[in-house]
Design an enzyme around this catalytic site. Sequence first.
Site, PDB file in Angstrom:
ATOM      1  N   ASP A  69       0.647  -1.304  -0.059  1.00  0.00           N
ATOM      2  CA  ASP A  69       0.213   0.481   0.210  1.00  0.00           C
ATOM      3  C   ASP A  69       1.083   1.106  -0.305  1.00  0.00           C
ATOM      4  O   ASP A  69       2.302   1.236   0.613  1.00  0.00           O
ATOM      5  CB  ASP A  69      -0.264   0.115   1.163  1.00  0.00           C
ATOM      6  CG  ASP A  69      -1.799   1.116   1.399  1.00  0.00           C
ATOM      7  OD1 ASP A  69      -2.617   1.640   0.139  1.00  0.00           O
ATOM      8  OD2 ASP A  69      -1.903   1.654   1.950  1.00  0.00           O
ATOM      9  N   ASP A 125      -1.434  -0.929   5.821  1.00  0.00           N
ATOM     10  CA  ASP A 125      -2.199  -0.103   7.275  1.00  0.00           C
ATOM     11  C   ASP A 125      -3.045  -0.372   7.151  1.00  0.00           C
ATOM     12  O   ASP A 125      -3.159   0.623   8.926  1.00  0.00           O
ATOM     13  CB  ASP A 125      -1.036   1.031   7.237  1.00  0.00           C
ATOM     14  CG  ASP A 125      -1.033   1.574   6.564  1.00  0.00           C
ATOM     15  OD1 ASP A 125      -1.924   1.426   5.691  1.00  0.00           O
ATOM     16  OD2 ASP A 125      -1.124   2.875   6.971  1.00  0.00           O
ATOM     17  N   ASP A 167      -6.826  -2.295   4.128  1.00  0.00           N
ATOM     18  CA  ASP A 167      -6.450  -3.369   2.997  1.00  0.00           C
ATOM     19  C   ASP A 167      -6.607  -4.836   3.792  1.00  0.00           C
ATOM     20  O   ASP A 167      -5.998  -5.466   3.335  1.00  0.00           O
ATOM     21  CB  ASP A 167      -4.911  -3.853   3.866  1.00  0.00           C
ATOM     22  CG  ASP A 167      -4.234  -2.063   2.896  1.00  0.00           C
ATOM     23  OD1 ASP A 167      -4.332  -1.692   1.986  1.00  0.00           O
ATOM     24  OD2 ASP A 167      -3.461  -1.484   3.761  1.00  0.00           O
TER      25      ASP A 167
END
Length: 647
Positions: free
Chosen positions: A350, A543, A547
């Site tokens: 990410d 995080d 996700d």
Amino acid sequence: MCNTCSIDDHHCSCTACSGQDHDHEHEVGGERRELLLMGVSAVLFAVGMLADAWLETFLPVWLVTGLCYVLPYALCGYDVLRQMLRNIARGDIFNEFTLMGGATIAAIALGQLPEAVGVMLFYRIGEFMQERAAGNSRRSVKALLAARPTTAHEMLADGATRDVSPEALGPGSRILVRPGEKIPLDGKVLEGESQVDASPLTGESVPVRMVPGGQVHAGTINLNGALTVEVTAPFAESSIARVLEMVENAAARKAPTERFITRLARWYTPAVSGLALLVAVLPPLFGLGSFQEWIYRALVLLVISCPCALLISIPLGYFGGIGAASRRGILIKGGAVLDNLRDIRVAAFDKTGTLTEGVFEVNAVLPAPGVSREELLAAASLAESRSNHPIARSVLRAAQAVGSAPDGGAITDMREIAGKGVEVTADGAQLLAGNAALLEAHDITPLPVDMPGSIVQVARNGRTLGALVVSDRIKPQTPGALEALRRLGVDVLAMLTGDRESQARPVAKELGLDVLKADLLPEDKASALEALGPARHTLMVGDGINDAPVLATAGVGVAMGGLGAEAAIETADVVILDDNPQRLPELLRIARRTRRIVWENIILALGIKGLFMALGIVGLSGLWEAVFADVGVALLAVLNASRAGRI
């Protein structure tokens, strides 16, 4: 001072302190008794081996035999024989206790009493040393997690405090944390300034400055100033509670290699027992020697074949690897994760909060002709002053840095326009702050900007004042971490982000990533990762709650910023507590070294045992050699496994 509850030892009665002291005293006492037992047995056995003939000149033979052989055998073999009988009573015949006990009883029946004593004595010494090694690994992880706080100073309405258990408090409670104490619960600082040592949780040695508004986490240590903290989560949901739970559960999640050894033991022990029976019976039937000779060789085979070296050293290797990672702030949820990390060829990330800091900053101030920087910043910050968007906060910080902070009280009307920006009325003037589409919707020509990042166009009363370029900072550790991953054999580095491509592409280009997929919804990230390769080869790092689906899809999911991303923590296989990308190559190195050590032990144990079993069958090794082969291999394997904890 008590290391757990931070009060004077003489007055400390917390359960953690009492339990730790009791466990430590019990462990030390047990080791002393074991050393005394082995020492007495070894001395008596040595006297018997060196001077039994001399002793028999003035003592009865039965007394010399009883003192020098029977007593040591009973002292060293009692636990083995008791466990053997228990296992047989439960129907569990093929195990290490049956192998050892049965072999020594048969040796006594064949008149080989000294060798039977030697088997039990050296087996006991080997087991003691193995337990010491395993205990050291367990204690290293327990010491890492000894930060569990047991006392909180609750602040009452009258300003006084009372000591309570952290479990008794919930969100909204106010606590006082004095200098030198452990922070008992997650919370937000209301008053006070201090330095906080986060190393018990994250492994980060540099203290973090804490001021009002900062977030503190249970298990960290307040160093030099009193803090008033408002609790934001119950203890069961605190950072340290989640860490404890994950490490405790890690031992229950077996790696494929551990399951392989479990399956191996199911057929290995019956196979060698059957082989020993054939060795004892078939050669004498064909006239190749006496039954006594071949039964002795079968006993040698049984002693050598004991699988304890594998059964002890392999779990110890994984536990050592998990402990080594934990000391670096990397929490691994079981040995299976260490095995899965060996095949990683694709690493996907990410963007915000993973590769970047998640902290936006104004990188460029571009005023239109006839407009000063201060005027542009003042107008932009006034327009953004009531917005909670991260970009708005970065604009406010930039204005404060040059003394152009706005007076939000001048605003009489504000409207947020989704996907475009804000429209504000202040002191009778119309202010616009947002993207080019916002200005164009009001028939205003935006300032042309050709720079990477998010562009905030600013206009007042139909006139363009200029633009601000806002971008997220790349973490300083990120470039080095990605380069290290490439050196470790990761072929593809990808970014899977929900951010707009215009924001993500400059970051991907600067970091030299191979693949960029932007504008992704959470479910799109999972399908994008699947397109990069088979799940067993993929590592995903994220995080946030968005996700969670892709972390579950990946071969190994890694949660960054683990102290705040609860959904990511629950889903991920690995949690990196200090939010540092450099932990990723460390994770791969630990996993690969641990697996290499485990397979070294498998090859070492099976290879040496196979060699000595062959020698025993042809009569080139006896029970003494069998004892040294079994105990020696076990000790070598345990010593090798302990290297995993020192990675």
